[in-house]
Design an enzyme around this catalytic site. Sequence first.
Site, PDB file in Angstrom:
ATOM      1  N   LYS A 222       0.870  -1.182   0.000  1.00 60.51           N
ATOM      2  CA  LYS A 222       0.000   0.000   0.000  1.00 60.51           C
ATOM      3  C   LYS A 222       0.901   1.224   0.000  1.00 60.51           C
ATOM      4  O   LYS A 222       1.456   1.603   1.028  1.00 60.51           O
ATOM      5  CB  LYS A 222      -0.900   0.042   1.236  1.00 60.51           C
ATOM      6  CG  LYS A 222      -1.976   1.124   1.084  1.00 60.51           C
ATOM      7  CD  LYS A 222      -2.434   1.720   2.398  1.00 60.51           C
ATOM      8  CE  LYS A 222      -1.636   2.901   2.831  1.00 60.51           C
ATOM      9  NZ  LYS A 222      -1.630   4.078   1.955  1.00 60.51           N
ATOM     10  N   GLU A 428      10.127  16.095  15.075  1.00 54.38           N
ATOM     11  CA  GLU A 428      10.671  16.174  13.722  1.00 54.38           C
ATOM     12  C   GLU A 428       9.979  17.309  12.966  1.00 54.38           C
ATOM     13  O   GLU A 428       8.748  17.336  12.895  1.00 54.38           O
ATOM     14  CB  GLU A 428      10.320  14.869  13.015  1.00 54.38           C
ATOM     15  CG  GLU A 428      11.464  14.153  12.421  1.00 54.38           C
ATOM     16  CD  GLU A 428      11.033  12.853  11.743  1.00 54.38           C
ATOM     17  OE1 GLU A 428      11.851  12.341  11.000  1.00 54.38           O
ATOM     18  OE2 GLU A 428       9.911  12.356  11.947  1.00 54.38           O
TER      19      GLU A 428
HETATM   20  P1  ADP Z   1       3.543  10.402   7.021  1.00 49.63           P
HETATM   21  O1  ADP Z   1       3.220  11.415   8.071  1.00 49.63           O
HETATM   22  O2  ADP Z   1       4.960  10.306   6.660  1.00 49.63           O
HETATM   23  O3  ADP Z   1       2.610  10.430   5.838  1.00 49.63           O
HETATM   24  P2  ADP Z   1       2.067   8.184   7.991  1.00 49.63           P
HETATM   25  O4  ADP Z   1       2.480   7.225   9.041  1.00 49.63           O
HETATM   26  O5  ADP Z   1       0.847   8.984   8.217  1.00 49.63           O
HETATM   27  O6  ADP Z   1       3.351   9.043   7.736  1.00 49.63           O
HETATM   28  O7  ADP Z   1       1.867   7.446   6.607  1.00 49.63           O
HETATM   29  C1  ADP Z   1       2.736   6.430   6.130  1.00 49.63           C
HETATM   30  C2  ADP Z   1       1.899   5.371   5.430  1.00 49.63           C
HETATM   31  O8  ADP Z   1       0.988   4.824   6.388  1.00 49.63           O
HETATM   32  C3  ADP Z   1       1.036   5.915   4.298  1.00 49.63           C
HETATM   33  O9  ADP Z   1       0.965   4.943   3.268  1.00 49.63           O
HETATM   34  C4  ADP Z   1      -0.312   6.092   4.959  1.00 49.63           C
HETATM   35  O10 ADP Z   1      -1.384   6.033   4.054  1.00 49.63           O
HETATM   36  C5  ADP Z   1      -0.328   4.875   5.882  1.00 49.63           C
HETATM   37  N1  ADP Z   1      -1.264   4.972   7.018  1.00 49.63           N
HETATM   38  C6  ADP Z   1      -1.685   6.062   7.678  1.00 49.63           C
HETATM   39  N2  ADP Z   1      -2.562   5.724   8.643  1.00 49.63           N
HETATM   40  C7  ADP Z   1      -2.687   4.367   8.604  1.00 49.63           C
HETATM   41  C8  ADP Z   1      -3.456   3.400   9.334  1.00 49.63           C
HETATM   42  N3  ADP Z   1      -4.257   3.749  10.332  1.00 49.63           N
HETATM   43  N4  ADP Z   1      -3.323   2.103   9.006  1.00 49.63           N
HETATM   44  C9  ADP Z   1      -2.507   1.719   8.000  1.00 49.63           C
HETATM   45  N5  ADP Z   1      -1.774   2.575   7.272  1.00 49.63           N
HETATM   46  C10 ADP Z   1      -1.847   3.879   7.561  1.00 49.63           C
END
Ligand code: ADP
Length: 528
Positions: A222, A428
């Site tokens: 994903k 960060e």
């Molecule tokens: P960033 O702030 O760097 O975008 P995130 O952790 O929000 O970091 O996002 C990193 C990845 O995790 C992205 O592919 C995002 O869509 C996914 N993501 C965000 N929330 C969830 C969740 N609850 N479950 C699974 N994947 C998630």
Amino acid sequence: MLLFSRRVSRVLAAVSVHSKFATPPGGIKMSTKAHSDSQEATKKLRDAGLLLSRALIGDKWCEAFDGRTITVSNPATGEFLADVPFMGRKETELAITVANEAFPVWSQKTTAERSKLLRNWFDLLIEHKEELGRLMTLEQGKPLKEAIGEIVYAAGFVELYAEEAKRIYGEIIPAATHDKRLIVLRQPVGVVGAITPWNFPLAMITRKVAPALAAGCTIIVKPSEFTPLSAVAAAKLALQAGIPPGVLNIVIGDAPQIGGALLESTKVRKITFTGSTQVGKKLMEGSAATVKKVSLELGGNAPCIIFDDANIEVAVRGALAAKYRNSGQTCVCINRILVQDGIYEEFAKAFAQAVSGLHVGNGLEEGVTQGPLINPAAVAKVVSHVEDAVAKGARVLVGGKTHSLGRTFYEPTVLADTTPDMKIFCEEVFGPVAPLFRFKDEKEAVRLANDTHFGLASYVFTENISRAWRVAEALEYGMVGLNEGLISTEVAPFGGVKQSGLGREGSKYGLDEYLEMKYVCFGNMASS
Ligand code: ADP
């Protein structure tokens, strides 16, 4: 060609596939040159068949079952790039079924066969590095040269694990009795779920996919909803390379839904994630119910310690590279520069001068070294960090405000006289802001550097070899750059300690994350 079960084939056949492109939305300020650069780049990509707006399940390019889409746009210009599927739980469950059906065939191939197919994929990635680099600049914003650099780096993981696949050795353990023979086999974990971020749209994918495939696992990726196009283009090349359908699947869309389906499935045996600590913790928690293997590469708060005895020129060059790469949007980017009293003013002056030479703009333009941030929310976070620091007494040496290009651009910034009570010390910033903290001695530097929940990358500049060794050992970090700002390479183990994560990616160690050990005990071997 892999055969899917009848149920899977039926569902895939029902997925409609069409392509849709729209003109860019109005109301966004951009130069005619920036507009025509982007138009030309998208046309070239479409002609090369690498601008795909579908997800990949098995060998089918799919839409969401309910037809929902999400728009991907260029962070530099706001222009529309593609509408991609906004998938959820059902599509992910289908991808899991497909990956699970592909597993027996893929895992039973010889390592030489898997190696050959990975090598083919590497060759295609390199052959298309210019187009893939353009695509990355369009969706992510980083300067073209940096984007092409990422493609080469990303392809490097594929090449490395094509080679490492051949070295998945077992072991024979000497038994304590004559009648036994003890063997350790190393076998693929099974189906893997990979969730990746937007800051490295391809490298964060290949550093997971390549070792997983080398080990014999199949995978569902994903990518970030902000940058799914590089992932899809690379997946197309993987199919072209001969990697069987179902081995690598891409689902795009609703993160909690997709994540939830991956976590709940008993078929998914491993979760590998790069992203925020907050989401990483959720995934770790969610993996507990089915006791999945977990690898996490999470946030950092990288210190860069510059001692009085540093070579100033080397320190400025190293700090500049480690801070402003990808406009400060990497988890190994320096977040805090700790400078010793005796060199503070001299370093601050030289560093500020170097930063003022950075060239901000659309990454497709020649000479641009700093692209946009990923979206206006990222700029808002930078603004809040700088405002907080200035309100608490920081001095702006360079930059300090949003860039005149507007929307997603922020000026490369250096702040002096920053102190640990400021937000930027603990969180960060993920943007082009370098705060300079002051310290007196080595002990204080190490204490300040370790005063964080994170432990990913750290940097030290000193010409004193015993100090370099001592400090490298004392830093509670997974990686240390000594007189060096660019430390990432596919051949070294990348990863963090504390709340920066679990496991290592890259190098021979990265393969272990996708392998299980099986102990086989041969008994009654002595009697004839
Ligand atoms: P960033 O702030 O760097 O975008 P995130 O952790 O929000 O970091 O996002 C990193 C990845 O995790 C992205 O592919 C995002 O869509 C996914 N993501 C965000 N929330 C969830 C969740 N609850 N479950 C699974 N994947 C998630």
